[in-house]
Design a protein around this motif. Structure first.
Motif, short mmCIF file in Angstrom:
data_model
loop_
_atom_site.label_atom_id
_atom_site.label_comp_id
_atom_site.label_asym_id
_atom_site.label_seq_id
_atom_site.Cartn_x
_atom_site.Cartn_y
_atom_site.Cartn_z
N ASN A 50 29.46 47.54 33.69
CA ASN A 50 28.92 48.72 33.02
C ASN A 50 29.20 49.96 33.86
O ASN A 50 29.15 49.91 35.08
N VAL A 51 29.46 51.07 33.19
CA VAL A 51 29.68 52.32 33.91
C VAL A 51 29.16 53.47 33.06
O VAL A 51 29.32 53.47 31.84
N THR A 52 28.51 54.42 33.70
CA THR A 52 27.95 55.55 32.96
C THR A 52 29.05 56.43 32.39
O THR A 52 30.10 56.64 33.02
N LEU A 53 28.79 56.97 31.20
CA LEU A 53 29.71 57.93 30.58
C LEU A 53 29.09 59.33 30.53
O LEU A 53 29.58 60.21 29.83
N HIS A 54 27.97 59.49 31.21
CA HIS A 54 27.30 60.78 31.41
C HIS A 54 26.76 61.41 30.12
O HIS A 54 25.55 61.46 29.91
N ASN A 55 27.65 61.94 29.27
CA ASN A 55 27.19 62.67 28.09
C ASN A 55 28.33 62.80 27.08
O ASN A 55 29.44 62.33 27.31
N GLU A 56 28.04 63.45 25.96
CA GLU A 56 29.01 63.58 24.87
C GLU A 56 30.26 64.34 25.31
O GLU A 56 31.40 63.95 24.99
N ASP A 57 30.09 65.44 26.04
CA ASP A 57 31.23 66.25 26.47
C ASP A 57 32.16 65.46 27.38
O ASP A 57 33.39 65.60 27.31
N TYR A 58 31.57 64.65 28.24
CA TYR A 58 32.37 63.84 29.17
C TYR A 58 33.26 62.87 28.40
O TYR A 58 34.44 62.70 28.73
N ILE A 59 32.70 62.23 27.39
CA ILE A 59 33.47 61.28 26.59
C ILE A 59 34.61 61.98 25.87
O ILE A 59 35.73 61.48 25.77
N LYS A 60 34.33 63.18 25.37
CA LYS A 60 35.35 63.95 24.65
C LYS A 60 36.45 64.48 25.57
O LYS A 60 37.49 64.93 25.12
N GLY A 61 36.18 64.46 26.88
CA GLY A 61 37.18 64.95 27.82
C GLY A 61 37.06 66.41 28.14
O GLY A 61 37.94 67.01 28.75
N ILE A 62 35.95 67.01 27.71
CA ILE A 62 35.73 68.43 28.02
C ILE A 62 35.45 68.59 29.51
O ILE A 62 35.87 69.54 30.15
N GLY A 63 34.73 67.60 30.06
CA GLY A 63 34.48 67.60 31.50
C GLY A 63 33.31 68.47 31.89
O GLY A 63 33.02 69.47 31.26
N ASN A 64 32.58 68.05 32.91
CA ASN A 64 31.46 68.81 33.45
C ASN A 64 31.56 68.83 34.96
O ASN A 64 32.10 67.92 35.58
N LYS A 65 31.02 69.85 35.55
CA LYS A 65 31.08 70.00 37.01
C LYS A 65 30.49 68.77 37.70
O LYS A 65 29.43 68.29 37.35
N GLY A 66 31.19 68.27 38.70
CA GLY A 66 30.68 67.16 39.48
C GLY A 66 31.08 65.80 38.95
O GLY A 66 30.85 64.78 39.58
N GLU A 67 31.72 65.75 37.78
CA GLU A 67 32.12 64.48 37.22
C GLU A 67 33.58 64.20 37.57
O GLU A 67 34.38 65.10 37.75
N VAL A 68 33.93 62.92 37.59
CA VAL A 68 35.21 62.52 38.17
C VAL A 68 36.35 62.53 37.16
O VAL A 68 37.47 62.84 37.49
N LEU A 69 36.08 62.20 35.90
CA LEU A 69 37.13 62.05 34.92
C LEU A 69 38.01 63.30 34.85
O LEU A 69 37.52 64.41 34.78
N ARG A 70 39.31 63.08 34.83
CA ARG A 70 40.25 64.19 34.77
C ARG A 70 40.06 64.96 33.46
O ARG A 70 40.04 64.37 32.38
N GLU A 71 39.91 66.25 33.56
CA GLU A 71 39.62 67.06 32.38
C GLU A 71 40.73 66.93 31.34
O GLU A 71 41.92 66.90 31.67
N GLY A 72 40.34 66.84 30.07
CA GLY A 72 41.30 66.72 29.00
C GLY A 72 41.63 65.29 28.61
O GLY A 72 42.42 65.05 27.71
N ARG A 73 41.03 64.32 29.31
CA ARG A 73 41.26 62.91 28.99
C ARG A 73 40.03 62.36 28.25
O ARG A 73 39.01 62.07 28.87
N ASP A 74 40.11 62.24 26.94
CA ASP A 74 38.98 61.68 26.21
C ASP A 74 38.96 60.16 26.39
O ASP A 74 39.97 59.54 26.71
#
Length: 370
Positions: free
Chosen positions: A27-51
């Motif tokens: 299991n791994v956290t997906l933080h929130n809706e914006d993170y899943i969409k790839g919008i990205g939020n400060k402090g999160e690891v996922l490369r911005e623009g990758r849904d």
């Protein structure tokens, strides 16, 4: 989607089991809706623009060797059947209440969505109860998540005060006849509950589960007001919009607009006031102990790392704060002391990097005279 104590809807990804740093991660956290969409939020690891889509292959790491995080999506391995995830507009709780996004103190929309059902939401109720009995709150031995969930589902414990009336109601409940319980275990449970009828003010404030009021904030409020009566009176005034009471609370160390609004919202709700009133009728709240200002560590910032052998981490933290020190979870140039036990790792390295004084557990105990 998991619903937390404050109603936050937390999306969690289910993974094919993979070993990362010696630990199997599923299991791994997906933080929130914006993170899943790839919008990205400060402090999160996922490369911005990758849904992130259902069916994707992802790269993960364990942040600080603890929390699994998604680093990237492997687009080359995305199957044609991969589906976008649509964040729910209704809470998955039985009430199916609307999902909302609040505002930050700066007036911006919050990144996390929350169930609008508040304490009517059964998911939030049970999470509040779990916090209430947890180690840093009332610390009731023998009342773990499994037992608490069972009592909640049966309708025996719906709010904190119900825990302290269990023994009185047991002539009808007959807990000793439940599978997995016996006369001895029930007696031990009632004994554990009874032993927690006296509680320190800061632990009581934390146990109420107000948004943005964690351990550190609860301690600051407890020390600022000294007694439950004074704090409770201030909370009721703040809930009514009393500007003088709000200014007094705002003047306390580490307390700001966000915390004050949260307290006002909590005590402004009659349902919450009823919960608090019934609970205070069952327990004794001990006045806060004023921190010492003449100890060897008063005013210093201390970090504990590694395994402590003569005290628990909680005991060490409580002792340091009682002596007027500030306990931090990370090492910086502003850190005065690092107490390092066996197994100390990155924090010890940071201390050496910044030239921070490092003490063994025995040296710490000698310094504070214990």
């Amino acid at each position: 989607i998991q619903v937390g104590r404050t109603g936050t809807l937390a999306p969690v990804a289910r993974l094919a089991p993979v070993t990362v740093g010696g630990v199997v991660v599923e299991n791994v956290t997906l933080h929130n809706e914006d993170y899943i969409k790839g919008i990205g939020n400060k402090g999160e690891v996922l490369r911005e623009g990758r849904d992130i889509r259902i069916g994707d292959t992802v790269v993960i790491q364990r942040a600080g060797d603890v929390i699994p995080q998604i680093v990237d999506v492997v687009l080359d391995k995305r199957p044609k059947s991969a589906r976008e995830f649509h964040f729910p507009k209704k809470c998955p709780c039985p009430l199916h209440t609307d999902v909302v996004r609040g505002e930050t103190a700066a007036g911006e929309e919050e990144s996390r969505a929350r169930c609008s059902g508040e304490f009517a939401c059964p998911y939030q109720k049970i999470e509040h109860l779990k916090l209430f009995v947890s180690r840093r709150a009332f610390d009731i031995d023998g009342l773990g998540e499994k037992q608490l969930q069972y009592f909640f589902d049966e309708g025996w414990v719906k709010e904190p005060a119900d825990i302290f009336t269990l023994e009185k109601r047991n002539s009808k409940l007959k807990l000793e006849e439940i599978e997995g319980y016996g006369a001895t275990s029930v007696r031990n449970l009632f004994g554990a509950i009874e032993s927690r009828r006296r509680i320190a003010l800061e632990r009581f404030i934390y146990a109420l589960g107000m948004r943005h009021v964690g351990e550190t904030t609860a301690l600051a409020l407890a020390r600022g007001y000294g007694s439950w009566e004074a704090f409770h009176d201030a909370c009721l005034k703040v809930a009514k919009g009393d500007e003088e009471a709000m200014a007094e609370m705002d003047a306390l160390d580490q307390i700001g607009d966000t915390v004050i609004k949260s307290i006002a919202d909590y005590f402004g709700e009659s349902h919450n006031r009823g919960i608090v009133e019934r609970l205070t009728g069952e327990v004794e709240i001990i006045d806060a102990e004023k921190p010492k200002s003449n100890s060897a560590v008063a005013g210093k910032t201390v970090v504990f790392t590694g395994s402590l052998e003569k005290m628990t981490r909680d005991e060490a933290k409580a002792t340091a704060e009682r002596l007027g020190a500030k306990v931090s979870g990370s090492v910086s140039k502003k850190t005065d002391l690092v107490v390092a036990g066996p197994g100390a790792g990155s924090k010890l390295a940071e201390a050496n990097k910044h030239g921070v004084k490092v003490l063994t557990e025995d040296e710490w105990l000698k310094l504070i005279g214990e």
